[in-house]
Design an enzyme around this catalytic site. Structure first.
Site, PDB file in Angstrom:
ATOM      1  CB  ILE A 206      37.227  25.134  46.268  1.00  4.82           C
ATOM      2  CG1 ILE A 206      35.891  24.178  47.009  1.00  4.82           C
ATOM      3  CG2 ILE A 206      38.200  23.963  46.180  1.00  4.82           C
ATOM      4  CD1 ILE A 206      35.529  22.966  46.379  1.00  4.82           C
ATOM      5  CE  LYS A 232      35.943  26.797  54.079  1.00  7.25           C
ATOM      6  NZ  LYS A 232      34.558  27.156  53.360  1.00  7.25           N
ATOM      7  CD  GLU A 235      29.289  30.451  55.195  1.00  4.96           C
ATOM      8  OE1 GLU A 235      29.938  31.572  54.637  1.00  4.96           O
ATOM      9  OE2 GLU A 235      28.530  30.477  56.260  1.00  4.96           O
ATOM     10  CB  SER A 285      38.535  37.051  47.810  1.00  7.63           C
ATOM     11  OG  SER A 285      39.034  36.913  49.099  1.00  7.63           O
ATOM     12  CB  THR A 286      43.043  39.515  46.072  1.00  8.00           C
ATOM     13  OG1 THR A 286      43.295  38.937  44.657  1.00  8.00           O
ATOM     14  CG2 THR A 286      44.565  39.874  46.482  1.00  8.00           C
ATOM     15  CD  GLU A 287      39.243  41.237  52.470  1.00  2.67           C
ATOM     16  OE1 GLU A 287      38.141  41.216  51.358  1.00  2.67           O
ATOM     17  OE2 GLU A 287      38.875  41.565  53.465  1.00  2.67           O
ATOM     18  CD  GLU A 306      45.346  29.186  40.620  1.00  2.86           C
ATOM     19  OE1 GLU A 306      45.192  29.990  40.063  1.00  2.86           O
ATOM     20  OE2 GLU A 306      46.083  27.916  40.199  1.00  2.86           O
ATOM     21  CB  CYS A 340      39.145  34.114  39.302  1.00  2.00           C
ATOM     22  SG  CYS A 340      39.298  32.119  39.030  1.00  2.00           S
ATOM     23  CD  GLN A 387      29.664  38.263  44.142  1.00  2.00           C
ATOM     24  OE1 GLN A 387      30.527  38.044  45.234  1.00  2.00           O
ATOM     25  NE2 GLN A 387      30.289  39.045  43.234  1.00  2.00           N
ATOM     26  CD  GLU A 437      37.869  39.157  40.967  1.00  2.00           C
ATOM     27  OE1 GLU A 437      38.268  38.869  41.931  1.00  2.00           O
ATOM     28  OE2 GLU A 437      38.059  38.059  39.996  1.00  2.00           O
TER      29      GLU A 437
END
Lengths: 527, 322
Positions: A206, A232, A235, A285-287, A306, A340, A387, A437
């Site tokens: 998540i 998990k 971090e 993330s999409t990556e 997601e 998101c 970020q 994004e």
């Protein structure tokens, strides 16, 4: 009657709104220190409520928050020291102060957690479904009882305003457990005529934007369907998951049903690549999502993803404009834009664009950016230095591409990670800030002429998680929403969540749905 | 009163440039006024954000002081007497607990003279309800005459009611005309136009009525008479504040706002002030542009003043009951 003074505030703000703002720094924009005219109340006194931009501090008390200095791994219902992992500090992004140390799981620790979940799964699935439901109801009630403490920790560890943690996150967390507790013994009614069985052991990864809410979205349906989990957390935001582990203990949930291990990318990779899991549920993330798809291709292990989003938020000329402005604010500045499904691409019909942008700028001037634990804060701290760096890079790219930037002239705290709410006008589909994004309090504004053009622009993206439409006409709502290729479409509102409404994306925004009957389906095997 | 307007549309120019005579409505025949649409759910969400502001310490003390200065202390009962009005005026001038005087007293027209004499020299305004308050169900000449009489009795503020029946029947022009003519009859007295939002019911209707009243010359727009439930709500007041803001942007004229009825405690009053501050800005945070029509609120503010000072709540018995 006393003679009335000349108008000040709106005139002044109209002026400032027209002036393009300046240079970006790491923390957003420096104030111009604009002169402020003091307004005297009758009797000549200067009134603090009238003349101060901000309100007096109203900090939420943290007295009753109980946090350990160190959190080990939560495996098999016990707190266990890591064997091949270590400890990492977790900080408060608003102050950069360390809050606690949290164990990170190595490969062997992941192995142990999956082993514990596997051992518990058979018994958990064989429990009468009503009993599974009872445990989940108990967890839901304990969350409600401790919601104040949980909200404060969520705010301290993630940077979100206490108002949102208290009024949005925690109620939704409890609702998800209540909702899925109710389904536990009614699955045959959810899927009439079909025989269902749990998948087995599920690995769940998540993100840091809604730590506790994402844990609830993942754990509650998995458990209701008879699965056991290894979760998990992200971090940077492990602490509320640690408190959730305590709640599972207090609720007497059988050992090993929920295992929570912390760690970064390597821990996540160990989980994803482990053959002992039946499914990976990932939000992030999409990556990373693409990497998970590659890793799991051909293994027979299931997955739901997601991922990112770049939601179009369409404002038609017949919309209730003041409420639409508020919708834009809720759409992009909720949770510092770390959402998101944030409404990050606003599309406004040209005939009302100037009005909407002017009102939006004025509304921005009233948003309070600062200490997340202050009850009046509207926009809290950015989750991490990384970020903040990403947001700054993209915003600079927007300026370089020639978009017009506006930020209110409010000063930001000197410590911690903050970014001023930002509007870009004069943007186009070809701009990076429109395509990528940003995941921060930054919104791009484009205009359109006709409904078809709005729909074309809205769908012209690699993402498809959410979208929004504002109009006074019911028929236009239905026509537009059915043409938008997005998993969630809001009409005359934005960022509303309900456990019974499925949530998920099209295209690069992911695969699968969470919530509702559709969400249950992805935690079950159909025989 | 005149301010340099950024843009003034043609019909509004007529309102502003009228040489003391009543303006004429920009619409004709059976046409209705244009007003932007309002989404009730969105308004409720916005209002919830105002309510969730936590006003503490010096902000709270300043807001309480301001709220007290903005009160129109009101008595509007069939059993009102000179004695009652004089006692209320004494309270208005000196509420106690070191609090500042309120903005005005609000009475029926036949009590205006008593009220004027009682507040003489104090700087307090005397507001009289007029125009066949609370229903407005009378002929326009009589309502005009009542207004002139109220002013001759000492009122310097007139709280008029609009003809809700005619408004709901679609006669927007009739509403425009009655407000414009009563404004003319007011002369230098300030005109507050009561929309009686509890009877208009929808926020779209409230917005349209606000537009008409402001165009026709209202100095203030006001929610309610206090005789119909619901009286003032934050949702209705928010819609009216947005109308005032848009009107100011079009014309440069600042119209005041008066919610009346239903504001009984300090917390609610402060939420209203937060709403004014964040919707219109600090220029409206003055008794010249924001009033609260109330009677019970004053004593709750006094209790909070003493509580802020002593950190303890006192019994209601320690505060004068007028």
């Amino acid at each position: 009657m006393a003679s009335r003074s000349k108008p000040r505030s709106l005139a002044a703000k109209n002026g400032s709104a027209a002036t393009p703002t300046p240079k970006i720094t790491q923390n957003g924009v420096a104030t111009d220190g604009g002169s402020k005219e003091a307004i005297a109340v009758p009797g000549g006194a200067i009134n603090a409520f009238v003349n101060e931009t901000l309100y007096a501090p109203a900090p939420e008390s943290t007295d009753h928050v109980r946090l350990e200095a160190k959190y080990p791994l939560f495996i098999g219902g016990q707190w266990q020291e890591p064997t091949d992992g270590g400890y990492a500090k977790t900080i408060n992004p608003a102050t950069e102060a360390t809050i606690a140390e949290v164990a990170t799981a190595g490969k062997n620790d992941v192995e142990r957690a999956i082993g514990a979940a596997r051992e518990a799964q058979g018994k958990w699935a064989k429990l009468p479904a009503l009993e599974r439901g009872k445990y989940l109801f108990r967890v839901a009630r304990l969350i409600q009882e401790r919601s104040r403490e949980l909200a404060i920790i969520e705010s301290m560890n993630g940077g979100k305003p206490i108002r949102e943690a208290r009024d949005v996150d925690l109620p939704i967390v409890a609702q998800h457990f209540f909702y899925h507790a109710g389904w536990a013994d009614k699955l045959e009614y959810a899927f009439p005529g079909e025989t269902t069985a749990p998948l087995g052991v599920v690995g769940q990864i998540i993100p840091w934007n809604f730590p506790l809410m994402m844990a609830a979205w993942k754990i509650a349906p998995a458990l209701a369907c008879g699965n056991t989990v290894v979760l998990k957390p992200a971090e940077t935001t492990p602490l509320t998951a640690m408190k959730l582990a305590e709640i599972f203990q207090d609720a007497g949930v059988p050992e090993g049903v929920v295992n929570i291990i912390n760690g970064g990318g390597s821990t996540g990779a160990a989980l994803v690549n482990h053959a002992g899991l039946d499914k990976i549920a990932f939000t992030g993330s999409t990556e990373v999502g693409k990497g998970i798809m590659k890793a799991l291709a051909g293994t027979g292990r299931q997955y739901t993803l997601e991922l990112g989003g770049k939601a179009a938020h369409i404002i038609f000329e017949d919309a209730p404009l003041d409420e639409a402005v508020e919708g834009i604010v809720n759409g992009i500045f909720f949770n510092q834009g770390h959402v998101c499904c944030a409404g990050s691409r606003v599309l406004i019909q040209e005939s009302v664009a100037d009005t909407v942008v002017a009102r939006l700028k004025r509304r921005l001037d009233t948003l309070i950016v600062g200490d997340p634990l202050d009850k009046n804060t509207d926009i809290g701290a950015i989750n991490s230095r990384e970020q903040l760096g990403r947001i700054t890079t993209l915003v600079n790219a927007g300026v370089e591409e020639g978009a017009c930037i506006y930020q209110p002239s409010q000063s930001l705290p000197s410590r911690g990670f903050y970014f001023a709410p930002t509007i870009f006008t004069e943007t186009a589909q070809s701009h990076r800030i429109v395509q990528e994004e940003i995941f921060g309090p930054v919104v791009t504004i484009q205009t359109f002429r006709t409904p078809d053009e709005a729909i074309e622009k809205a769908n012209n993206t690699r993402y498809g998680l959410s979208a929004g439409v504002w109009t006074d006409k019911g028929a236009k709502i239905f026509k537009t929403t059915s043409a938008l290729r997005a998993g969630v479409v809001w009409a005359n509102t934005f960022n509303r969540f309900d456990p019974s409404a499925p949530f998920g994306g099209y295209k690069e925004s992911g695969i699968g749905r969470e919530g509702g009957v559709q969400g249950l389906r992805s935690y079950l095997r159909f025989e | 009163m005149s301010a340099s307007a950024p843009t003034v549309s043609t019909h509004l120019a007529r309102v502003l440039d009228a040489n003391g005579s009543a303006p004429t409505s920009p619409i004709s025949g059976g046409l209705r006024y244009q007003a932007p649409s309002i989404d009730e759910v969105g308004v409720a969400e916005r209002v919830a954000r105002f309510r969730s502001r936590s006003i503490k310490a010096e902000s709270k003390r300043a807001a309480i002081d301001l709220a007290m200065r903005m009160i129109d202390l009101t008595t509007l009962e069939g059993k009102d007497t000179p004695g009652k009005v004089r006692q209320m005026c004494a309270k208005a001038k000196n509420p106690g607990a070191g609090a500042p005087p309120v903005a005005a007293v609000c009475v029926y027209a036949n009590m205006a003279r008593v009220a004027r004499e009682a507040v003489q020299g104090s700087g307090l305004h005397v507001a009289a309800v007029s125009t066949s308050f609370p229903s407005g169900m009378s002929s326009l000449p009589l309502r005009l005459e009542e207004t002139r009489w109220a002013i001759s009795e000492g009122a310097d503020e007139i709280d008029m009611v609009i003809s809700r029946g005619r408004f709901l029947a679609g006669e927007d022009n009739a509403i425009f005309d009655e407000v414009a003519q009563i404004k003319e009859a007011c002369g230098p007295a300030h005109l507050k136009v009561i929309l009686e939002t509890g009877e208009l019911q929808t926020l779209d209707a409230v917005r349209r009525a606000s537009e008409i009243a402001m165009d026709a010359g209202a100095d203030f727009i006001k929610t309610s008479t206090g005789k119909v439930s619901p009286a003032a709500t934050m949702d209705v007041t928010y819609v009216m504040l947005c109308a005032i803001r848009d009107y100011f942007e079009r014309t440069g004229r600042m119209v005041g706002m008066k919610p009346a009825g239903g504001i009984r405690d300090t917390k609610t009053a402060i939420s209203y002030l937060v709403m004014v501050k964040e919707t219109l800005g600090p220029a409206w945070l003055s008794p010249d542009y924001f009033r609260i029509g109330a009677s019970a609120l004053a004593n709750d503010l006094l209790m909070q003043i003493v509580k802020e000072r002593t950190k303890a709540y006192q019994s209601p018995l320690y505060f004068s009951a007028d």
